[in-house]
Structures are given as structure tokens and as C-alpha cells.
Motif scaffolding. Structure first.
Motif, mmCIF file in Angstrom:
data_model
loop_
_atom_site.group_PDB
_atom_site.id
_atom_site.type_symbol
_atom_site.label_atom_id
_atom_site.label_comp_id
_atom_site.label_asym_id
_atom_site.label_seq_id
_atom_site.Cartn_x
_atom_site.Cartn_y
_atom_site.Cartn_z
ATOM 1 N N GLN A 36 -13.035 -55.569 -0.790
ATOM 2 C CA GLN A 36 -14.422 -55.226 -1.089
ATOM 3 C C GLN A 36 -14.500 -53.728 -1.391
ATOM 4 O O GLN A 36 -13.564 -52.979 -1.149
ATOM 5 N N TRP A 37 -15.623 -53.307 -1.932
ATOM 6 C CA TRP A 37 -15.835 -51.907 -2.288
ATOM 7 C C TRP A 37 -15.902 -51.053 -1.038
ATOM 8 O O TRP A 37 -16.443 -51.499 -0.029
ATOM 9 N N PRO A 38 -15.413 -49.806 -1.033
ATOM 10 C CA PRO A 38 -14.659 -49.194 -2.135
ATOM 11 C C PRO A 38 -13.185 -49.601 -2.111
ATOM 12 O O PRO A 38 -12.614 -49.793 -1.043
ATOM 13 N N ARG A 39 -12.601 -49.722 -3.283
ATOM 14 C CA ARG A 39 -11.210 -50.156 -3.380
ATOM 15 C C ARG A 39 -10.244 -49.113 -2.812
ATOM 16 O O ARG A 39 -9.102 -49.423 -2.506
ATOM 17 N N ASN A 40 -10.691 -47.877 -2.716
ATOM 18 C CA ASN A 40 -9.831 -46.814 -2.194
ATOM 19 C C ASN A 40 -10.054 -46.607 -0.703
ATOM 20 O O ASN A 40 -9.821 -45.526 -0.167
ATOM 21 N N GLN A 41 -10.514 -47.646 -0.002
ATOM 22 C CA GLN A 41 -10.915 -47.480 1.392
ATOM 23 C C GLN A 41 -9.782 -47.001 2.281
ATOM 24 O O GLN A 41 -10.022 -46.285 3.262
ATOM 25 N N ALA A 42 -8.529 -47.350 1.985
ATOM 26 C CA ALA A 42 -7.405 -46.860 2.789
ATOM 27 C C ALA A 42 -7.295 -45.345 2.692
ATOM 28 O O ALA A 42 -7.049 -44.660 3.697
ATOM 29 N N TYR A 43 -7.483 -44.807 1.497
ATOM 30 C CA TYR A 43 -7.438 -43.358 1.288
ATOM 31 C C TYR A 43 -8.625 -42.690 1.988
ATOM 32 O O TYR A 43 -8.479 -41.654 2.641
ATOM 33 N N LEU A 64 -19.037 -41.131 -0.565
ATOM 34 C CA LEU A 64 -18.532 -42.466 -0.261
ATOM 35 C C LEU A 64 -18.608 -42.761 1.242
ATOM 36 O O LEU A 64 -19.024 -43.848 1.655
ATOM 37 N N MET A 65 -18.206 -41.805 2.052
ATOM 38 C CA MET A 65 -18.221 -42.050 3.487
ATOM 39 C C MET A 65 -19.644 -42.094 4.035
ATOM 40 O O MET A 65 -19.932 -42.861 4.958
ATOM 41 N N ARG A 66 -20.544 -41.324 3.465
ATOM 42 C CA ARG A 66 -21.944 -41.391 3.881
ATOM 43 C C ARG A 66 -22.519 -42.782 3.596
ATOM 44 O O ARG A 66 -23.251 -43.352 4.409
ATOM 45 N N ILE A 67 -22.165 -43.361 2.460
ATOM 46 C CA ILE A 67 -22.611 -44.716 2.126
ATOM 47 C C ILE A 67 -22.000 -45.734 3.086
ATOM 48 O O ILE A 67 -22.662 -46.689 3.499
ATOM 49 N N GLU A 68 -20.726 -45.535 3.447
ATOM 50 C CA GLU A 68 -20.092 -46.433 4.404
ATOM 51 C C GLU A 68 -20.831 -46.412 5.745
ATOM 52 O O GLU A 68 -21.058 -47.454 6.358
ATOM 53 N N VAL A 69 -21.194 -45.220 6.201
ATOM 54 C CA VAL A 69 -21.928 -45.107 7.467
ATOM 55 C C VAL A 69 -23.280 -45.799 7.355
ATOM 56 O O VAL A 69 -23.712 -46.523 8.262
ATOM 57 N N GLU A 70 -23.957 -45.610 6.231
ATOM 58 C CA GLU A 70 -25.274 -46.213 6.027
ATOM 59 C C GLU A 70 -25.192 -47.739 5.983
ATOM 60 O O GLU A 70 -26.034 -48.443 6.544
ATOM 61 N N ASN A 71 -24.141 -48.271 5.352
ATOM 62 C CA ASN A 71 -24.023 -49.721 5.182
ATOM 63 C C ASN A 71 -23.320 -50.413 6.349
ATOM 64 O O ASN A 71 -23.329 -51.635 6.432
ATOM 65 N N GLY A 72 -22.697 -49.625 7.219
ATOM 66 C CA GLY A 72 -21.945 -50.205 8.332
ATOM 67 C C GLY A 72 -20.460 -49.988 8.149
ATOM 68 O O GLY A 72 -19.876 -50.477 7.168
ATOM 69 N N LEU A 73 -19.854 -49.255 9.049
ATOM 70 C CA LEU A 73 -18.441 -48.903 8.921
ATOM 71 C C LEU A 73 -17.542 -50.125 9.086
ATOM 72 O O LEU A 73 -17.858 -51.054 9.831
ATOM 73 N N LYS A 74 -16.430 -50.110 8.390
ATOM 74 C CA LYS A 74 -15.470 -51.204 8.463
ATOM 75 C C LYS A 74 -14.683 -51.127 9.772
ATOM 76 O O LYS A 74 -14.421 -50.051 10.294
ATOM 77 N N SER A 75 -14.308 -52.279 10.267
ATOM 78 C CA SER A 75 -13.545 -52.341 11.505
ATOM 79 C C SER A 75 -12.081 -52.009 11.237
ATOM 80 O O SER A 75 -11.611 -52.003 10.084
ATOM 81 N N LEU A 76 -11.370 -51.761 12.313
ATOM 82 C CA LEU A 76 -9.938 -51.501 12.204
ATOM 83 C C LEU A 76 -9.213 -52.700 11.607
ATOM 84 O O LEU A 76 -8.291 -52.538 10.805
ATOM 85 N N HIS A 77 -9.639 -53.926 11.958
ATOM 86 C CA HIS A 77 -9.011 -55.133 11.403
ATOM 87 C C HIS A 77 -9.183 -55.186 9.892
ATOM 88 O O HIS A 77 -8.265 -55.586 9.164
ATOM 89 N N GLN A 78 -10.361 -54.813 9.399
ATOM 90 C CA GLN A 78 -10.585 -54.809 7.951
ATOM 91 C C GLN A 78 -9.706 -53.786 7.254
ATOM 92 O O GLN A 78 -9.174 -54.042 6.176
ATOM 93 N N LEU A 79 -9.563 -52.621 7.858
ATOM 94 C CA LEU A 79 -8.752 -51.564 7.250
ATOM 95 C C LEU A 79 -7.271 -51.909 7.256
ATOM 96 O O LEU A 79 -6.534 -51.469 6.365
ATOM 97 N N GLY A 95 -13.537 -40.647 -12.400
ATOM 98 C CA GLY A 95 -13.144 -41.169 -11.103
ATOM 99 C C GLY A 95 -13.044 -40.105 -10.031
ATOM 100 O O GLY A 95 -13.428 -38.962 -10.219
ATOM 101 N N GLU A 96 -12.479 -40.503 -8.879
ATOM 102 C CA GLU A 96 -12.477 -39.627 -7.715
ATOM 103 C C GLU A 96 -11.582 -38.406 -7.866
ATOM 104 O O GLU A 96 -11.763 -37.408 -7.169
ATOM 105 N N LEU A 97 -10.615 -38.446 -8.794
ATOM 106 C CA LEU A 97 -9.701 -37.318 -8.965
ATOM 107 C C LEU A 97 -10.269 -36.215 -9.847
ATOM 108 O O LEU A 97 -9.723 -35.126 -9.901
ATOM 109 N N VAL A 98 -11.380 -36.481 -10.529
ATOM 110 C CA VAL A 98 -11.880 -35.536 -11.517
ATOM 111 C C VAL A 98 -12.445 -34.278 -10.866
ATOM 112 O O VAL A 98 -12.590 -33.242 -11.521
ATOM 113 N N SER A 99 -12.743 -34.329 -9.568
ATOM 114 C CA SER A 99 -13.290 -33.143 -8.902
ATOM 115 C C SER A 99 -12.249 -32.048 -8.750
ATOM 116 O O SER A 99 -12.568 -30.906 -8.426
#
Length: 225
Positions: free
Chosen positions: A144-151, A123-138, A44-48
Motif C-alpha cells: 500500500q502507499w507509500p511504496r517507499n515506506q521501508a525507506y 509523507l511522515m506527517r500524512i502517515e501520522v494523520e492516517n494512522g502509523l503502520k505496525s511493525l508487522h506491516q513494515l 519524485g522524492e530524489l528531486v529535492s
């Protein structure tokens, strides 16, 4: 020192070794406390991180000091009514504001923090490619994926503030929010600190991310990926 705040008493830290899941927890009611699960991550994301304890301690203690910080009216009301959960302004905001700051801080003091990791960068590069989430979504619970979007979004928002307005702005934003008696008063708080209400600031954040990752995305596409 960064938050100009000290909890009213020593932070109680519990070290737990009865689980195989790497995790930490923080709370401020009824007193400042943190719980650290000692097992290091293996996926997972903590392994780095190659220093799990530094990562988790810096993250959870950032939570405690951030959420415990009060001034003004909430402090006076706590003198009357005690440490009521509704009298901690910093705890009454969307999750991305709380978790985002802790990830931002863990990455500021630790080279292995998530906001500085290749995993979050991807993860953030993929978000930019797919379309960033709005403030209302956050502001809503993740559905929806990614589940850690708040972080993810939260930590990058603080990186954006640091880059565009200076590191001191991050801590001023927290300071000014610390005397809110009205929960979730985010729009006027950001306007007071940066001169821009939060929706306008979020649009600037969106443009900052697109500028940051646009060249990378184009380079990957040109390679046929």
C-alpha cells in the motif's frame, strides 16, 4: 569510522550512463560493489537533492559498508566457506532496517538527504494523520502507499534512536547485530542495546512521531486544510 568497519577489499564502483532513471545499487557478494546511474532526478522524492552524486554515493556506500560488516561467528564461518550470502547478518533483516540506515546516513552527511527533506517530512506527517503502520506491516513487502515506506519509516526510526538514545546507539545496534548467526534476530538485539525489545521500542517510536507531528497537524486543520 562510524561503523568501525572496512570492507575486506576496495569497493568496485561502476558509473553507468545508459539509463534515464536515477538509481544506485549495492552488493557485497562476491565482493563489495556499487553501481551509480549518473542521470540526475527530475521528479519524485530524489528531486529535492541539488547534489545527486553526493546523495547516491553516500547512500550506496553506506549499504556496502553496513552489509559487509561482520564479527564473531559469521566471520569465522566465512574463513571456512567464503563469502556466502547467508553469512552476512546485516543483509538478513527487514528492508526498513537496511534502507532506513542508508537514508539516515545520506541525510547525516548531506544536507539534501531524504530524511531531512520537506518531501519526507510531508509523507511522515500524512502517515501520522492516517494512522502509523505496525511493525508487522513494515516487516512485510509493501502493498500500500507509500511504496517507499521501508525507506521512510526506517530512516525516521534511526532518527528516533538518535534523538532518544544518542547517535552512538544507532551504530551499537548495527555492531551487535553483526555477529548474528540466526537471521532476523531483531527483538533481542534491540533489547541488548537499548534495554527494550523491538515491539516496545516501536511503540515508543510511534509516540515520538505523534508528538513530533501532532502540533503541525492541528495547525493545518485549524487553517481549514
Amino acid at each position: 569510522r562510524a561503523l568501525s568497519s572496512r570492507p575486506y577489499r576496495k569497493i568496485h564502483v561502476r558509473l553507468v550512463d545508459n539509463s534515464d532513471r536515477p538509481q544506485g545499487h549495492a552488493n557485497i557478494v562476491p565482493y563489495p560493489q556499487a553501481e551509480i546511474l549518473l542521470v540526475p532526478p527530475d521528479d519524485g522524492e530524489l528531486v529535492s537533492s541539488d547534489d545527486w552524486l553526493t546523495l547516491v554515493f553516500s547512500h550506496e556506500l553506506a549499504h556496502v559498508i553496513h552489509l559487509d560488516k561482520i564479527r564473531g561467528t559469521p566471520g569465522g564461518l566465512q574463513d571456512l566457506f567464503g563469502r556466502h550470502p547467508l553469512l552476512f547478518p546485516n543483509a538478513l533483516q527487514p528492508t526498513w532496517g537496511i534502507e532506513g540506515f542508508a537514508v539516515y546516513w545520506e541525510s547525516l552527511v548531506n544536507e539534501e538527504g531524504r530524511a531531512a527533506s520537506p518531501w519526507y517530512d510531508m509523507l511522515m506527517r500524512i502517515e501520522v494523520e492516517n494512522g502509523l503502520k505496525s511493525l508487522h506491516q513494515l516487516n512485510a513487502p509493501p502493498y500500500q502507499w507509500p511504496r517507499n515506506q521501508a525507506y521512510l519509516y526506517g530512516s525516521y526510526f534511526y532518527l528516533f534512536l538518535e534523538d532518544q538514545y544518542g547517535r552512538d546507539t544507532v551504530f551499537r545496534l548495527i555492531r551487535e547485530y553483526s555477529d548474528n548467526i540466526i537471521p532476523f534476530r531483531l527483538v533481542s538485539n534491540s533489547a541488548q542495546v537499548t534495554g527494550k525489545p523491538l515491539p516496545e521500542l516501536w511503540r515508543q517510536f510511534d509516540a515520538w512521531l505523534r508528538n513530533r507531528y501532532g502540533q503541525q497537524i492541528n495547525a493545518l486543520k485549524s487553517n481549514g486544510l
